[in-house]
Write a protein that holds these residues in place. Structure first.
Motif, PDB file in Angstrom:
ATOM      1  N   MET A   1      54.356 -33.751  36.088  1.00  0.00           N
ATOM      2  CA  MET A   1      54.290 -35.073  36.703  1.00  0.00           C
ATOM      3  C   MET A   1      54.338 -34.915  38.217  1.00  0.00           C
ATOM      4  N   ILE A   2      53.462 -35.643  38.929  1.00  0.00           N
ATOM      5  CA  ILE A   2      53.468 -35.649  40.383  1.00  0.00           C
ATOM      6  C   ILE A   2      53.346 -37.087  40.868  1.00  0.00           C
ATOM      7  N   LYS A   3      53.755 -37.319  42.104  1.00  0.00           N
ATOM      8  CA  LYS A   3      53.651 -38.657  42.687  1.00  0.00           C
ATOM      9  C   LYS A   3      52.194 -39.034  42.899  1.00  0.00           C
ATOM     10  N   THR A   4      51.883 -40.288  42.602  1.00  0.00           N
ATOM     11  CA  THR A   4      50.573 -40.843  42.929  1.00  0.00           C
ATOM     12  C   THR A   4      50.601 -41.132  44.426  1.00  0.00           C
ATOM     13  N   HIS A   5      49.595 -40.685  45.138  1.00  0.00           N
ATOM     14  CA  HIS A   5      49.614 -40.783  46.596  1.00  0.00           C
ATOM     15  C   HIS A   5      48.938 -42.052  47.108  1.00  0.00           C
ATOM     16  N   ALA A   6      49.094 -43.136  46.359  1.00  0.00           N
ATOM     17  CA  ALA A   6      48.511 -44.410  46.789  1.00  0.00           C
ATOM     18  C   ALA A   6      49.240 -44.957  48.012  1.00  0.00           C
ATOM     19  N   ASN A   7      50.558 -44.844  48.015  1.00  0.00           N
ATOM     20  CA  ASN A   7      51.383 -45.305  49.131  1.00  0.00           C
ATOM     21  C   ASN A   7      52.456 -44.260  49.403  1.00  0.00           C
ATOM     22  N   VAL A   8      52.859 -44.130  50.649  1.00  0.00           N
ATOM     23  CA  VAL A   8      53.863 -43.127  51.022  1.00  0.00           C
ATOM     24  C   VAL A   8      55.177 -43.375  50.298  1.00  0.00           C
ATOM     25  N   ASP A   9      55.592 -44.626  50.169  1.00  0.00           N
ATOM     26  CA  ASP A   9      56.867 -44.942  49.538  1.00  0.00           C
ATOM     27  C   ASP A   9      56.714 -45.278  48.050  1.00  0.00           C
ATOM     28  N   ASP A  10      55.557 -44.973  47.494  1.00  0.00           N
ATOM     29  CA  ASP A  10      55.256 -45.293  46.103  1.00  0.00           C
ATOM     30  C   ASP A  10      55.980 -44.318  45.167  1.00  0.00           C
ATOM     31  N   GLY A  11      56.675 -44.840  44.189  1.00  0.00           N
ATOM     32  CA  GLY A  11      57.378 -44.004  43.223  1.00  0.00           C
ATOM     33  C   GLY A  11      56.604 -43.815  41.933  1.00  0.00           C
ATOM     34  N   VAL A  12      55.324 -44.204  41.922  1.00  0.00           N
ATOM     35  CA  VAL A  12      54.514 -44.096  40.718  1.00  0.00           C
ATOM     36  C   VAL A  12      54.126 -42.637  40.499  1.00  0.00           C
ATOM     37  N   MET A  13      54.226 -42.195  39.243  1.00  0.00           N
ATOM     38  CA  MET A  13      53.922 -40.800  38.899  1.00  0.00           C
ATOM     39  C   MET A  13      52.720 -40.758  37.958  1.00  0.00           C
ATOM     40  N   HIS A  14      52.059 -39.613  37.944  1.00  0.00           N
ATOM     41  CA  HIS A  14      50.987 -39.383  36.972  1.00  0.00           C
ATOM     42  C   HIS A  14      51.009 -37.921  36.552  1.00  0.00           C
ATOM     43  N   LYS A  15      50.325 -37.625  35.437  1.00  0.00           N
ATOM     44  CA  LYS A  15      50.258 -36.252  34.932  1.00  0.00           C
ATOM     45  C   LYS A  15      49.150 -35.497  35.644  1.00  0.00           C
ATOM     46  N   THR A  16      49.373 -34.200  35.827  1.00  0.00           N
ATOM     47  CA  THR A  16      48.329 -33.332  36.367  1.00  0.00           C
ATOM     48  C   THR A  16      48.288 -32.053  35.537  1.00  0.00           C
ATOM     49  N   LEU A  17      47.110 -31.461  35.426  1.00  0.00           N
ATOM     50  CA  LEU A  17      46.958 -30.183  34.747  1.00  0.00           C
ATOM     51  C   LEU A  17      47.207 -29.080  35.768  1.00  0.00           C
ATOM     52  N   VAL A  18      48.064 -28.153  35.437  1.00  0.00           N
ATOM     53  CA  VAL A  18      48.332 -27.006  36.308  1.00  0.00           C
ATOM     54  C   VAL A  18      47.508 -25.844  35.761  1.00  0.00           C
ATOM     55  N   CYS A  19      46.638 -25.291  36.616  1.00  0.00           N
ATOM     56  CA  CYS A  19      45.690 -24.275  36.169  1.00  0.00           C
ATOM     57  C   CYS A  19      45.907 -22.956  36.891  1.00  0.00           C
ATOM     58  N   GLU A  20      45.424 -21.896  36.243  1.00  0.00           N
ATOM     59  CA  GLU A  20      45.457 -20.551  36.825  1.00  0.00           C
ATOM     60  C   GLU A  20      44.036 -20.006  36.786  1.00  0.00           C
ATOM     61  N   GLU A  21      43.604 -19.371  37.882  1.00  0.00           N
ATOM     62  CA  GLU A  21      42.236 -18.855  37.924  1.00  0.00           C
ATOM     63  C   GLU A  21      42.082 -17.697  36.951  1.00  0.00           C
ATOM     64  N   LEU A  22      40.950 -17.691  36.249  1.00  0.00           N
ATOM     65  CA  LEU A  22      40.638 -16.620  35.308  1.00  0.00           C
ATOM     66  C   LEU A  22      39.859 -15.543  36.026  1.00  0.00           C
ATOM     67  N   GLU A  23      40.114 -14.298  35.642  1.00  0.00           N
ATOM     68  CA  GLU A  23      39.368 -13.164  36.188  1.00  0.00           C
ATOM     69  C   GLU A  23      38.838 -12.349  35.029  1.00  0.00           C
ATOM     70  N   GLY A  24      37.617 -11.847  35.161  1.00  0.00           N
ATOM     71  CA  GLY A  24      37.047 -11.009  34.114  1.00  0.00           C
ATOM     72  C   GLY A  24      36.606 -11.822  32.913  1.00  0.00           C
ATOM     73  N   ASN A  25      36.544 -11.156  31.769  1.00  0.00           N
ATOM     74  CA  ASN A  25      36.096 -11.796  30.537  1.00  0.00           C
ATOM     75  C   ASN A  25      37.251 -12.528  29.874  1.00  0.00           C
ATOM     76  N   ILE A  26      36.930 -13.629  29.219  1.00  0.00           N
ATOM     77  CA  ILE A  26      37.924 -14.394  28.478  1.00  0.00           C
ATOM     78  C   ILE A  26      38.031 -13.792  27.092  1.00  0.00           C
ATOM     79  N   VAL A  27      39.243 -13.414  26.698  1.00  0.00           N
ATOM     80  CA  VAL A  27      39.482 -12.881  25.356  1.00  0.00           C
ATOM     81  C   VAL A  27      39.960 -14.027  24.503  1.00  0.00           C
ATOM     82  N   ARG A  28      39.213 -14.330  23.449  1.00  0.00           N
ATOM     83  CA  ARG A  28      39.557 -15.464  22.584  1.00  0.00           C
ATOM     84  C   ARG A  28      40.122 -14.971  21.289  1.00  0.00           C
TER      85      ARG A  28
END
Length: 70
Positions: A43-70
């Motif tokens: 959860m992170i703050k929605t940046h609509a207003n500086v004093d806004d306490g509204v939160m939303h979900k965000t996906l946290v990602c990591e960069e992939l390197e090389g081939n993807i092993v499935r």
């Protein structure tokens, strides 16, 4: 692998509904020509207003390197 395009503002239920309507498979995030794996959500703050306490979900990602092993 088919591409799913999300236009405009979306909710977690809209994303979930789209993904759950397809067979279960590996998923990544592509930005430009870089590919990322989703490590978790947080959860992170929605940046609509500086004093806004509204939160939303965000996906946290990591960069992939090389081939993807499935």
């Amino acid at each position: 692998m088919s591409e799913i395009f999300f236009n405009g503002l979306n909710t977690s239920h809209m994303v979930a509904r789209e993904l759950l309507s397809k067979p279960d498979e590996f998923i990544t995030v592509t930005v430009g020509n870089r590919e990322y794996s989703i490590s978790h959500t947080k959860m992170i703050k929605t940046h609509a207003n500086v004093d806004d306490g509204v939160m939303h979900k965000t996906l946290v990602c990591e960069e992939l390197e090389g081939n993807i092993v499935r």
